[in-house]
Design a protein around this motif. Structure first.
Motif, PDB file in Angstrom:
ATOM      1  N   GLU A 140       0.832  -1.205   0.000  1.00  0.00           N
ATOM      2  CA  GLU A 140       0.000   0.000   0.000  1.00  0.00           C
ATOM      3  C   GLU A 140       0.869   1.259   0.000  1.00  0.00           C
ATOM      4  OE1 GLU A 140      -3.220  -0.012  -0.623  1.00  0.00           O
ATOM      5  OE2 GLU A 140      -3.152  -2.204  -0.643  1.00  0.00           O
ATOM      6  N   LEU A 141       2.016   1.209   0.661  1.00  0.00           N
ATOM      7  CA  LEU A 141       2.945   2.348   0.624  1.00  0.00           C
ATOM      8  C   LEU A 141       3.535   2.530  -0.772  1.00  0.00           C
ATOM      9  CD1 LEU A 141       4.779   1.909   4.055  1.00  0.00           C
ATOM     10  CD2 LEU A 141       3.092   3.669   3.438  1.00  0.00           C
ATOM     11  N   VAL A 142       3.778   1.429  -1.470  1.00  0.00           N
ATOM     12  CA  VAL A 142       4.245   1.510  -2.862  1.00  0.00           C
ATOM     13  C   VAL A 142       3.165   2.162  -3.726  1.00  0.00           C
ATOM     14  CG1 VAL A 142       4.823   0.125  -4.911  1.00  0.00           C
ATOM     15  CG2 VAL A 142       5.870  -0.416  -2.697  1.00  0.00           C
ATOM     16  N   GLU A 143       1.913   1.755  -3.522  1.00  0.00           N
ATOM     17  CA  GLU A 143       0.809   2.370  -4.273  1.00  0.00           C
ATOM     18  C   GLU A 143       0.724   3.861  -3.970  1.00  0.00           C
ATOM     19  OE1 GLU A 143      -2.841   0.258  -3.555  1.00  0.00           O
ATOM     20  OE2 GLU A 143      -2.323  -1.319  -4.990  1.00  0.00           O
ATOM     21  N   TRP A 144       0.879   4.233  -2.715  1.00  0.00           N
ATOM     22  CA  TRP A 144       0.850   5.644  -2.322  1.00  0.00           C
ATOM     23  C   TRP A 144       1.976   6.409  -3.007  1.00  0.00           C
ATOM     24  CZ3 TRP A 144       4.160   7.923   1.754  1.00  0.00           C
ATOM     25  CH2 TRP A 144       3.827   9.260   2.039  1.00  0.00           C
ATOM     26  N   ALA A 145       3.191   5.836  -3.013  1.00  0.00           N
ATOM     27  CA  ALA A 145       4.335   6.481  -3.671  1.00  0.00           C
ATOM     28  C   ALA A 145       4.072   6.639  -5.171  1.00  0.00           C
ATOM     29  CB  ALA A 145       5.613   5.681  -3.427  1.00  0.00           C
ATOM     30  N   ALA A 146       3.488   5.610  -5.791  1.00  0.00           N
ATOM     31  CA  ALA A 146       3.159   5.700  -7.222  1.00  0.00           C
ATOM     32  C   ALA A 146       2.161   6.817  -7.474  1.00  0.00           C
ATOM     33  CB  ALA A 146       2.596   4.367  -7.714  1.00  0.00           C
ATOM     34  N   ALA A 147       1.200   6.958  -6.578  1.00  0.00           N
ATOM     35  CA  ALA A 147       0.208   8.030  -6.729  1.00  0.00           C
ATOM     36  C   ALA A 147       0.863   9.400  -6.610  1.00  0.00           C
ATOM     37  CB  ALA A 147      -0.896   7.876  -5.682  1.00  0.00           C
ATOM     38  N   LEU A 148       1.823   9.539  -5.692  1.00  0.00           N
ATOM     39  CA  LEU A 148       2.522  10.812  -5.535  1.00  0.00           C
ATOM     40  C   LEU A 148       3.373  11.147  -6.761  1.00  0.00           C
ATOM     41  CD1 LEU A 148       3.705  10.646  -1.803  1.00  0.00           C
ATOM     42  CD2 LEU A 148       1.833  12.022  -2.740  1.00  0.00           C
ATOM     43  N   VAL A 149       4.051  10.145  -7.280  1.00  0.00           N
ATOM     44  CA  VAL A 149       4.953  10.361  -8.414  1.00  0.00           C
ATOM     45  C   VAL A 149       4.186  10.525  -9.726  1.00  0.00           C
ATOM     46  CG1 VAL A 149       6.764   9.277  -9.822  1.00  0.00           C
ATOM     47  CG2 VAL A 149       6.889   9.175  -7.328  1.00  0.00           C
ATOM     48  N   MET A 150       3.182   9.684  -9.948  1.00  0.00           N
ATOM     49  CA  MET A 150       2.487   9.657 -11.234  1.00  0.00           C
ATOM     50  C   MET A 150       1.210  10.491 -11.266  1.00  0.00           C
ATOM     51  SD  MET A 150       2.947   5.583 -11.938  1.00  0.00           S
ATOM     52  CE  MET A 150       2.038   5.593 -13.476  1.00  0.00           C
ATOM     53  N   GLY A 151       0.734  10.921 -10.127  1.00  0.00           N
ATOM     54  CA  GLY A 151      -0.511  11.685 -10.103  1.00  0.00           C
ATOM     55  C   GLY A 151      -1.657  10.853 -10.639  1.00  0.00           C
ATOM     56  N   GLU A 152      -2.436  11.437 -11.536  1.00  0.00           N
ATOM     57  CA  GLU A 152      -3.586  10.717 -12.099  1.00  0.00           C
ATOM     58  C   GLU A 152      -3.171   9.526 -12.940  1.00  0.00           C
ATOM     59  OE1 GLU A 152      -6.495  13.143 -14.014  1.00  0.00           O
ATOM     60  OE2 GLU A 152      -6.493  14.615 -12.391  1.00  0.00           O
ATOM     61  N   GLY A 153      -1.927   9.502 -13.401  1.00  0.00           N
ATOM     62  CA  GLY A 153      -1.435   8.371 -14.181  1.00  0.00           C
ATOM     63  C   GLY A 153      -1.390   7.081 -13.377  1.00  0.00           C
ATOM     64  N   ALA A 154      -1.472   7.190 -12.057  1.00  0.00           N
ATOM     65  CA  ALA A 154      -1.436   5.998 -11.195  1.00  0.00           C
ATOM     66  C   ALA A 154      -2.815   5.398 -10.975  1.00  0.00           C
ATOM     67  CB  ALA A 154      -0.810   6.347  -9.852  1.00  0.00           C
ATOM     68  N   ASP A 155      -3.863   6.035 -11.496  1.00  0.00           N
ATOM     69  CA  ASP A 155      -5.223   5.551 -11.242  1.00  0.00           C
ATOM     70  C   ASP A 155      -5.421   4.097 -11.651  1.00  0.00           C
ATOM     71  OD1 ASP A 155      -5.866   7.950 -10.153  1.00  0.00           O
ATOM     72  OD2 ASP A 155      -7.038   8.678 -11.863  1.00  0.00           O
ATOM     73  N   GLU A 156      -4.871   3.699 -12.804  1.00  0.00           N
ATOM     74  CA  GLU A 156      -5.039   2.322 -13.274  1.00  0.00           C
ATOM     75  C   GLU A 156      -4.314   1.345 -12.357  1.00  0.00           C
ATOM     76  OE1 GLU A 156      -7.188   1.657 -15.450  1.00  0.00           O
ATOM     77  OE2 GLU A 156      -7.484   3.683 -16.196  1.00  0.00           O
ATOM     78  N   PHE A 157      -3.137   1.739 -11.856  1.00  0.00           N
ATOM     79  CA  PHE A 157      -2.369   0.887 -10.954  1.00  0.00           C
ATOM     80  C   PHE A 157      -3.067   0.748  -9.609  1.00  0.00           C
ATOM     81  CE2 PHE A 157       1.267   0.688  -7.810  1.00  0.00           C
ATOM     82  CZ  PHE A 157       1.532  -0.658  -8.001  1.00  0.00           C
ATOM     83  N   LEU A 158      -3.625   1.851  -9.124  1.00  0.00           N
ATOM     84  CA  LEU A 158      -4.284   1.831  -7.813  1.00  0.00           C
ATOM     85  C   LEU A 158      -5.576   1.028  -7.839  1.00  0.00           C
ATOM     86  CD1 LEU A 158      -3.726   5.547  -6.732  1.00  0.00           C
ATOM     87  CD2 LEU A 158      -2.424   3.539  -6.044  1.00  0.00           C
ATOM     88  N   GLY A 159      -6.350   1.158  -8.908  1.00  0.00           N
ATOM     89  CA  GLY A 159      -7.578   0.381  -9.051  1.00  0.00           C
ATOM     90  C   GLY A 159      -8.597   0.606  -7.956  1.00  0.00           C
ATOM     91  N   THR A 160      -8.673   1.818  -7.403  1.00  0.00           N
ATOM     92  CA  THR A 160      -9.574   2.074  -6.280  1.00  0.00           C
ATOM     93  C   THR A 160     -11.043   2.069  -6.673  1.00  0.00           C
ATOM     94  OG1 THR A 160      -9.417   4.459  -6.570  1.00  0.00           O
ATOM     95  CG2 THR A 160      -7.839   3.432  -5.050  1.00  0.00           C
ATOM     96  N   GLN A 161     -11.332   2.346  -7.919  1.00  0.00           N
ATOM     97  CA  GLN A 161     -12.707   2.378  -8.424  1.00  0.00           C
ATOM     98  C   GLN A 161     -13.602   3.268  -7.569  1.00  0.00           C
ATOM     99  OE1 GLN A 161     -14.204  -1.547  -9.920  1.00  0.00           O
ATOM    100  NE2 GLN A 161     -12.302  -2.329  -9.037  1.00  0.00           N
ATOM    101  N   GLY A 162     -13.049   4.385  -7.104  1.00  0.00           N
ATOM    102  CA  GLY A 162     -13.824   5.355  -6.343  1.00  0.00           C
ATOM    103  C   GLY A 162     -14.030   5.010  -4.876  1.00  0.00           C
ATOM    104  N   ASP A 163     -13.412   3.946  -4.389  1.00  0.00           N
ATOM    105  CA  ASP A 163     -13.586   3.511  -3.004  1.00  0.00           C
ATOM    106  C   ASP A 163     -12.585   4.233  -2.110  1.00  0.00           C
ATOM    107  OD1 ASP A 163     -13.899   2.226  -0.585  1.00  0.00           O
ATOM    108  OD2 ASP A 163     -13.393   0.233  -1.339  1.00  0.00           O
ATOM    109  N   GLN A 164     -13.082   5.116  -1.246  1.00  0.00           N
ATOM    110  CA  GLN A 164     -12.177   5.867  -0.363  1.00  0.00           C
ATOM    111  C   GLN A 164     -11.519   4.978   0.681  1.00  0.00           C
ATOM    112  OE1 GLN A 164     -14.096   8.785   2.089  1.00  0.00           O
ATOM    113  NE2 GLN A 164     -15.819   7.455   2.584  1.00  0.00           N
ATOM    114  N   TRP A 165     -12.065   3.802   0.916  1.00  0.00           N
ATOM    115  CA  TRP A 165     -11.518   2.873   1.899  1.00  0.00           C
ATOM    116  C   TRP A 165     -10.771   1.727   1.223  1.00  0.00           C
ATOM    117  CZ3 TRP A 165     -11.637   5.316   6.211  1.00  0.00           C
ATOM    118  CH2 TRP A 165     -12.705   6.155   6.510  1.00  0.00           C
ATOM    119  N   ASP A 166     -10.329   1.930   0.000  1.00  0.00           N
ATOM    120  CA  ASP A 166      -9.680   0.864  -0.761  1.00  0.00           C
ATOM    121  C   ASP A 166      -8.435   0.320  -0.053  1.00  0.00           C
ATOM    122  OD1 ASP A 166      -9.504  -0.646  -3.406  1.00  0.00           O
ATOM    123  OD2 ASP A 166      -7.516   0.294  -3.300  1.00  0.00           O
TER     124      ASP A 166
END
Length: 197
Positions: A140-166
């Protein structure tokens, strides 16, 4: 068993990598298998995992590759499950995180018993679950780092599908996977005993 894993992963990497939905996401998703293969290759003479562990490692790699090809939010198997179970979202991400607890639990259990010579018992189960939760939190920390580095480009990697508790749901699924894996303890013990543990 190692060469079966190699063949399955080679086929999985080729098929998933031909035309993935998003190349960067594919690479991030299959990277754990790409890292694991040389480790398994170079340690296979000194330490051979049980057939159960190797089968689960193989399956986990294939789960990652399928998720990488389509992204976890777009995996056809997930859509089929979503329709069948009448869910609001594609559950393939949940399957991946369940495996992220289940498979490392068997691997950690085997390493703790055979390499570190821990006794079979409650402490072993506790440590296995703790290791799996640590792996899940690290991911999850790797996903967080990817989100910080890639911004919206990380959406596909994160796969949260709008779930704030993902993030919390992912770690909970890993916890369930780890606990479920402990149900295989006797079978796992028998396999290791046949290997001379």
């Amino acid at each position: 068993m190692f060469w079966l894993l190699t063949a399955a992963w080679a086929i999985g990497l080729v098929l998933s990598g031909i035309a993935p939905y998003d190349r960067a996401t594919w690479l991030m998703e299959v990277l754990p298998a790409i890292i694991a293969w040389p480790i398994l290759f170079f340690t296979r003479q000194r330490f051979r995992f049980s057939d159960l562990a190797m089968a689960l490692i193989t399956l986990h790699g294939l789960i990652l590759m399928l998720g990488g090809a389509y992204t976890y939010a777009r995996t056809p198997l997930g859509f089929w499950l979503q329709d069948w179970l009448q869910l609001e979202r594609n559950p393939y991400d949940r399957i991946g995180h369940l495996a992220q607890g289940f498979v490392p639990a068997i691997v950690a259990r085997e390493l703790l018993l055979r390499v570190f010579r821990l006794e079979n018992g409650k402490l072993l189960g506790f440590l296995v679950v703790c290791i799996c939760l640590a792996i899940s939190a690290s991911y999850e920390l790797v996903e967080w780092a990817a989100a910080l580095v890639m911004g919206e480009g990380a959406d596909e990697f994160l796969g949260t599908q709008g779930d704030q508790w993902d993030t919390q749901s992912d770690m909970f699924m890993a916890l369930l996977g780890a606990l479920a894996a402990l149900l295989l303890a006797r079978w796992h013990d028998r396999q290791m005993a046949r290997m001379g543990r």
